[in-house]
Write a protein that holds these residues in place. Structure first.
Motif, PDB file in Angstrom:
ATOM      1  N   SER B  86       0.844  -1.195   0.000  1.00 47.98           N
ATOM      2  CA  SER B  86       0.000   0.000   0.000  1.00 47.98           C
ATOM      3  C   SER B  86       0.880   1.246   0.000  1.00 47.98           C
ATOM      4  N   VAL B  88       0.544   5.759  -0.183  1.00 53.17           N
ATOM      5  CA  VAL B  88      -0.305   6.942  -0.266  1.00 53.17           C
ATOM      6  C   VAL B  88       0.495   8.061  -0.945  1.00 53.17           C
ATOM      7  N   ASP B 115      -5.539  -1.260  -7.040  1.00 55.21           N
ATOM      8  CA  ASP B 115      -6.594  -0.540  -6.315  1.00 55.21           C
ATOM      9  C   ASP B 115      -6.169   0.916  -6.229  1.00 55.21           C
ATOM     10  N   ALA B 117      -7.699   4.835  -4.818  1.00 59.78           N
ATOM     11  CA  ALA B 117      -8.752   5.682  -4.262  1.00 59.78           C
ATOM     12  C   ALA B 117      -8.211   7.094  -4.196  1.00 59.78           C
ATOM     13  N   TYR B 130      -4.668   6.767  -2.568  1.00 61.57           N
ATOM     14  CA  TYR B 130      -4.209   5.496  -2.009  1.00 61.57           C
ATOM     15  C   TYR B 130      -4.038   4.530  -3.165  1.00 61.57           C
ATOM     16  N   ILE B 160       4.196   8.254   0.463  1.00 61.53           N
ATOM     17  CA  ILE B 160       4.209   7.674   1.819  1.00 61.53           C
ATOM     18  C   ILE B 160       4.181   6.159   1.701  1.00 61.53           C
ATOM     19  N   GLU B 161       5.330   5.559   2.011  1.00 64.88           N
ATOM     20  CA  GLU B 161       5.472   4.111   1.859  1.00 64.88           C
ATOM     21  C   GLU B 161       5.192   3.405   3.179  1.00 64.88           C
ATOM     22  N   PRO B 162       4.915   2.127   3.119  1.00 67.41           N
ATOM     23  CA  PRO B 162       4.694   1.399   4.371  1.00 67.41           C
ATOM     24  C   PRO B 162       6.017   1.095   5.069  1.00 67.41           C
ATOM     25  N   ILE B 163       5.955   1.025   6.360  1.00 75.12           N
ATOM     26  CA  ILE B 163       7.116   0.604   7.147  1.00 75.12           C
ATOM     27  C   ILE B 163       7.276  -0.884   6.871  1.00 75.12           C
ATOM     28  N   GLU B 164       8.487  -1.332   6.679  1.00 81.93           N
ATOM     29  CA  GLU B 164       8.651  -2.764   6.416  1.00 81.93           C
ATOM     30  C   GLU B 164       8.515  -3.525   7.724  1.00 81.93           C
ATOM     31  N   ALA B 165       8.069  -4.744   7.610  1.00 82.71           N
ATOM     32  CA  ALA B 165       7.844  -5.527   8.819  1.00 82.71           C
ATOM     33  C   ALA B 165       9.166  -5.856   9.518  1.00 82.71           C
TER      34      ALA B 165
END
Lengths: 335, 168
Positions: B86, B88, B115, B117, B130, B160-165
């Motif tokens: 994901s 943003v 996807d 939005a 998104y 805005i990227e996701p924090i990696e696990a």
């Protein structure tokens, strides 16, 4: 009983907290075997000297030392002239040249005094040199309060997690940004509105750029990289994006998909940027809280959270550092 | 090669075993089988999805064998997009040619936007988007993010990227 003469340099918000906490904890420290005597307090207006310990009540009501100073000595001059074992340095931070704190720390370390600080600037600008100066003079340089305030991070990694290889640390290291992003997400209000709210509450400065542009977080990333990862990096090595571009719509879109947007500092990646964090992640804390996830090889991921700023909270981290200096030989050394 | 297969079985005993036979013969390693007996199709058939690791050249043989056994092969092919991420975007997302932004990802062949939005609060105000991107693997996700970062710099968008696990 171990007698320790302490001098305090800097009498702003944190300085007041230090005077307060040292006075409040006097008995506890004595029970521990540590007789801490605050022999001097110095700010930009002068110095209060007291061989038997500064009277906290007398100076806590004063905003500066202008009316209570017993000597005109300031800065390095005061540090060199005053006989003390340990200096607490809490002057305002400057991330570009590190002064005046850098000069204060150099003077104290060369004079054989331990240094405990919450001042990021000197460490960001000159960590390697200060560390070497401390080693050469057989004293310690402690700075837990510079990152995450009262949230234990540096000592946690250096002591509790010793033996682990630390693969990375990611977290929220600025309470002001976290407060603004939290309010924007909760109320759907624009950045400027959340900022002015934070300013009214004293959470953000009149000039908030240091916090909201990510400068403060980047400074903390540099300190963690140099002190815990053995790197040799400067502020300019960090790729920094602040939170001013984040919109309430972006927060809402993220939230709908299960994410919060947080300003995340990353070591050793050396980045500071708004980042999607799963809402159920333990580091996705709200309000002014700070948090950090420490990725280790043996212990998995350890997460800590706590208050990142505040007068008493920062003084608490300073107190812990002071005690740890004098406890070192008892619990931490390998004989 | 990872492949996925959607089959429809008759609702009589032994059909699942029958479907497995040609996979076994062609040395397919089964990753997962989803079999919903109570989710019948309008024709009264039972849908089953297999995900297998196998030599892609054997796929036609398997399909023929399945059909000979009376099993309906709805779809069989490469299961390409196994990772998703994901992101943003904030800024003049639409005015800076959102179609181009999407096609920069889609044209890679290894990633695509699945996807999207968009929120536009006002004419001259920054909009927020998104995006969910899927790709053929973890490395390809990273490559897609790199492309998006470049696009962001070029079009002055906040990515805005996701924090990696996990830390790498």
């Amino acid at each position: 009983m171990r007698d320790v003469k302490v001098s305090l340099v800097g009498f702003g918000v944190v300085g007041h907290g230090v005077v307060d906490v040292l006075s409040r904890k006097k008995k506890l420290l004595r029970d521990m075997g540590l007789n801490l005597k605050l022999v001097s307090v110095t700010d930009h207006t002068g110095t209060v000297l007291a061989e038997d310990g500064v009277d906290a009540e007398k100076i806590l009501g004063e905003r500066t030392l202008a009316n209570v100073a017993t000597s005109g000595m300031k800065g390095k001059e005061a540090i060199s002239a005053i006989d003390s074992d340990l200096m607490i340095e809490v002057t305002p931070t400057n991330i570009v040249h590190g002064q005046p704190g850098l000069g204060h720390m150099e003077a104290a370390l060369s004079g054989g005094k331990h240094v405990v600080t919450s001042n990021k600037g000197p460490l960001v600008v000159s960590y390697g040199k200060l560390k070497k100066l401390a080693e050469d003079n057989g004293v310690m340089l402690k700075f837990e309060a510079t990152v995450g305030g009262t949230m234990p991070l540096i000592s946690l990694v250096e002591r509790t997690l010793v033996g682990n290889t630390i693969n990375g640390i990611r977290g929220i290291f600025n309470g002001t940004c976290n407060y603004i992003l939290t309010r924007m997400a909760e109320e759907g209000i624009p950045y400027t509105h959340a900022l002015s709210e934070a300013q009214d509450l004293g959470i953000a400065e009149a000039d908030p750029s240091y916090d909201v542009e990510g400068v403060d977080t980047a400074g903390k990333v540099v300190i963690l990289a140099n002190s815990l990862f053995g790197m040799d990096v400067k502020y300019s090595d960090v790729d920094v994006t602040g939170i001013t571009g984040v919109t309430p719509e972006a927060l809402a879109l993220a939230k709908k998909r299960g994410y919060a947007i947080k300003l995340i500092g990353d070591v050793p990646a050396l980045t500071v940027r708004p980042t999607l964090v799963p809402l159920d992640s333990p580091i996705a804390v709200s309000g002014t809280l700070n948090s950090a996830a420490i990725y280790t090889d043996l212990s998995g991921t350890i997460t800590v959270t706590g208050l990142g700023a505040g007068s008493i909270e920062t003084a608490s981290a300073i107190l812990t550092d002071i005690i740890s200096i004098y406890r070192t030989k008892l619990i931490d050394a390998i004989f | 090669m990872r492949l996925s297969m959607d089959l429809e079985l008759q609702d009589i005993p032994g059909q699942l075993l029958l479907a497995l036979q040609p996979l076994k013969e062609n040395k397919a390693n089964i990753i997962s089988v989803v079999h919903h007996r109570d989710h019948k199709t309008p024709r009264g058939m039972i849908p089953v999805r297999f995900v297998v690791e196998m030599d892609q050249s054997k796929i036609e043989q398997v399909k023929t064998k399945l059909r000979e056994s009376g099993i309906l092969v709805v779809r069989a092919g490469e299961d390409r997009f196994i990772e998703a991420v994901s992101v943003v975007l904030v800024g003049h997302v639409l005015d800076s040619d959102l179609g181009d932004t999407v096609s920069r990802i889609d044209s890679t062949g290894f990633a695509e936007v699945m996807d999207l939005a968009l929120t536009m609060p006002g004419v001259n105000e920054p909009s927020s988007a998104y995006l969910k991107i899927r790709a053929t693997g973890k490395n390809e996700i990273q490559k897609a993010l790199t492309i998006l970062r470049e696009v962001g710099r070029e079009k002055k968008l906040l990515v805005i990227e996701p924090i990696e696990a996990e830390a790498v």
